[in-house]
Design a protein around this motif. Structure first.
Motif, PDB file in Angstrom:
ATOM      1  N   MET A 123     101.248 -75.733 -27.166  1.00  0.00           N
ATOM      2  CA  MET A 123     100.331 -76.772 -26.789  1.00  0.00           C
ATOM      3  C   MET A 123      99.648 -76.375 -25.485  1.00  0.00           C
ATOM      4  O   MET A 123     100.264 -75.852 -24.575  1.00  0.00           O
ATOM      5  N   PHE A 124      98.348 -76.631 -25.422  1.00  0.00           N
ATOM      6  CA  PHE A 124      97.547 -76.322 -24.248  1.00  0.00           C
ATOM      7  C   PHE A 124      96.946 -77.628 -23.738  1.00  0.00           C
ATOM      8  O   PHE A 124      96.152 -78.275 -24.407  1.00  0.00           O
ATOM      9  N   ILE A 125      97.359 -78.039 -22.523  1.00  0.00           N
ATOM     10  CA  ILE A 125      96.923 -79.291 -21.917  1.00  0.00           C
ATOM     11  C   ILE A 125      96.157 -78.968 -20.639  1.00  0.00           C
ATOM     12  O   ILE A 125      96.624 -78.185 -19.811  1.00  0.00           O
ATOM     13  N   VAL A 126      94.997 -79.593 -20.483  1.00  0.00           N
ATOM     14  CA  VAL A 126      94.186 -79.403 -19.288  1.00  0.00           C
ATOM     15  C   VAL A 126      94.056 -80.736 -18.565  1.00  0.00           C
ATOM     16  O   VAL A 126      93.777 -81.762 -19.190  1.00  0.00           O
ATOM     17  N   ILE A 127      94.278 -80.713 -17.258  1.00  0.00           N
ATOM     18  CA  ILE A 127      94.077 -81.899 -16.427  1.00  0.00           C
ATOM     19  C   ILE A 127      92.926 -81.600 -15.480  1.00  0.00           C
ATOM     20  O   ILE A 127      92.931 -80.595 -14.763  1.00  0.00           O
ATOM     21  N   GLU A 128      91.927 -82.473 -15.522  1.00  0.00           N
ATOM     22  CA  GLU A 128      90.676 -82.287 -14.796  1.00  0.00           C
ATOM     23  C   GLU A 128      90.374 -83.449 -13.872  1.00  0.00           C
ATOM     24  O   GLU A 128      90.946 -84.530 -14.012  1.00  0.00           O
ATOM     25  N   GLY A 129      89.435 -83.229 -12.996  1.00  0.00           N
ATOM     26  CA  GLY A 129      88.951 -84.246 -12.081  1.00  0.00           C
ATOM     27  C   GLY A 129      88.422 -83.574 -10.835  1.00  0.00           C
ATOM     28  O   GLY A 129      88.676 -82.399 -10.592  1.00  0.00           O
ATOM     29  N   MET A 130      87.681 -84.349 -10.055  1.00  0.00           N
ATOM     30  CA  MET A 130      87.120 -83.769  -8.833  1.00  0.00           C
ATOM     31  C   MET A 130      88.229 -83.525  -7.804  1.00  0.00           C
ATOM     32  O   MET A 130      89.364 -83.966  -7.983  1.00  0.00           O
ATOM     33  N   ASP A 131      87.877 -82.832  -6.744  1.00  0.00           N
ATOM     34  CA  ASP A 131      88.834 -82.586  -5.660  1.00  0.00           C
ATOM     35  C   ASP A 131      89.408 -83.914  -5.192  1.00  0.00           C
ATOM     36  O   ASP A 131      88.683 -84.888  -5.025  1.00  0.00           O
ATOM     37  N   GLY A 132      90.721 -83.970  -5.007  1.00  0.00           N
ATOM     38  CA  GLY A 132      91.365 -85.182  -4.527  1.00  0.00           C
ATOM     39  C   GLY A 132      91.669 -86.210  -5.605  1.00  0.00           C
ATOM     40  O   GLY A 132      92.145 -87.300  -5.309  1.00  0.00           O
ATOM     41  N   SER A 133      91.439 -85.853  -6.864  1.00  0.00           N
ATOM     42  CA  SER A 133      91.671 -86.812  -7.959  1.00  0.00           C
ATOM     43  C   SER A 133      93.148 -86.944  -8.325  1.00  0.00           C
ATOM     44  O   SER A 133      93.531 -87.889  -9.002  1.00  0.00           O
TER      45      SER A 133
ATOM     46  N   PRO B  51      91.487 -76.699 -25.421  1.00  0.00           N
ATOM     47  CA  PRO B  51      92.751 -77.398 -25.166  1.00  0.00           C
ATOM     48  C   PRO B  51      93.113 -78.341 -26.312  1.00  0.00           C
ATOM     49  O   PRO B  51      92.240 -78.901 -26.968  1.00  0.00           O
ATOM     50  N   ASP B  52      94.406 -78.501 -26.510  1.00  0.00           N
ATOM     51  CA  ASP B  52      94.886 -79.497 -27.471  1.00  0.00           C
ATOM     52  C   ASP B  52      94.683 -80.892 -26.894  1.00  0.00           C
ATOM     53  O   ASP B  52      94.431 -81.847 -27.630  1.00  0.00           O
ATOM     54  N   ILE B  53      94.813 -81.014 -25.581  1.00  0.00           N
ATOM     55  CA  ILE B  53      94.661 -82.291 -24.885  1.00  0.00           C
ATOM     56  C   ILE B  53      93.896 -82.052 -23.588  1.00  0.00           C
ATOM     57  O   ILE B  53      94.200 -81.128 -22.840  1.00  0.00           O
ATOM     58  N   LEU B  54      92.901 -82.912 -23.342  1.00  0.00           N
ATOM     59  CA  LEU B  54      92.150 -82.882 -22.090  1.00  0.00           C
ATOM     60  C   LEU B  54      92.298 -84.239 -21.426  1.00  0.00           C
ATOM     61  O   LEU B  54      91.962 -85.264 -22.019  1.00  0.00           O
ATOM     62  N   ILE B  55      92.833 -84.244 -20.213  1.00  0.00           N
ATOM     63  CA  ILE B  55      92.974 -85.453 -19.409  1.00  0.00           C
ATOM     64  C   ILE B  55      92.012 -85.333 -18.232  1.00  0.00           C
ATOM     65  O   ILE B  55      92.041 -84.335 -17.503  1.00  0.00           O
ATOM     66  N   ILE B  56      91.161 -86.338 -18.043  1.00  0.00           N
ATOM     67  CA  ILE B  56      90.273 -86.368 -16.889  1.00  0.00           C
ATOM     68  C   ILE B  56      90.703 -87.531 -16.006  1.00  0.00           C
ATOM     69  O   ILE B  56      90.786 -88.672 -16.477  1.00  0.00           O
ATOM     70  N   LEU B  57      90.997 -87.229 -14.755  1.00  0.00           N
ATOM     71  CA  LEU B  57      91.382 -88.267 -13.802  1.00  0.00           C
ATOM     72  C   LEU B  57      90.123 -88.763 -13.093  1.00  0.00           C
ATOM     73  O   LEU B  57      89.475 -88.013 -12.356  1.00  0.00           O
TER      74      LEU B  57
END
Length: 190
Positions: free
Chosen positions: A1-11, A112-118
């Motif tokens: 499984m490939f999970i990516v967690i994204e968001g701007m700096d400080g997220s 990615p299998d899952i993309l999470i954006i904060l």
């Protein structure tokens, strides 16, 4: 499984990616950009073009490692990936989106299998950055740049990740525990 967690700096993406990699069985944390690429990108005198191509080289290098890990049963939790590349190189530094895509086409990127954006308020993100012991020059954005990044992640990041199927935007303003629980709930739902 490939999970990516994204968001701007400080997220809170690094905090959540590290925590998730420790929570999931047989998981590994990966940061993008990584290693020597990160050191070069973070230098104050790195030009826009140098930064763009260093990111692209890091993608190509890490894609092989991610594929190998997944093939051998290790889940990979990545702190930043393609959405950040577009956010910073297109939305912020104004490189043409088609040009960026042409560079990425030869990087053998994995979807990615899952993309999470904060999704985090600018004031919360700035406060978190100021509370860090180690700030860097790349975190010093104008209010307009912060707004550009925030809007990009909310409106364009998911379509720019070449049709990732399992995407979720999570409120990054909440406490570390609340955000982690929301991420885990989403992963378990998938």
């Amino acid at each position: 499984m490939f999970i990516v967690i994204e968001g701007m700096d400080g997220s809170g993406k690094t905090t959540q990616a590290v925590r998730l990699s420790k929570t999931l069985p047989n998981a590994k944390y990966m940061r993008h950009p990584s290693g020597n690429y990160r050191e070069l990108i973070m230098m104050d005198d790195t030009t826009r073009a140098e930064e763009l191509f260093l990111f692209a080289a890091d993608f190509a290098h890490n894609s092989r490692k991610i594929f190998h890990d997944i093939l051998h049963g290790t889940a990979v939790v990545c702190d930043r990936y393609v959405p950040s590349f577009f956010a910073y190189q297109h939305a912020l530094k104004k490189f043409d989106k088609k040009f960026i895509r042409s560079i990425l086409e030869n990087s053998q990127l994995l979807v990615p299998d899952i993309l999470i954006i904060l999704d985090t308020n600018i004031s919360v993100a700035k406060e978190r950055i100021l509370s860090r012991n180690a700030n860097n020059a790349k975190d010093n954005h104008t209010l307009e740049e912060w707004a550009t990044l925030s809007n990009y992640y909310k409106q364009e990041a998911i379509p720019d990740l070449f049709e990732a199927k399992n995407c979720k935007i999570i409120n990054g303003n909440n406490s570390e525990d609340v955000v982690h629980n929301e991420i885990m709930d989403y992963i378990m739902w998938i």
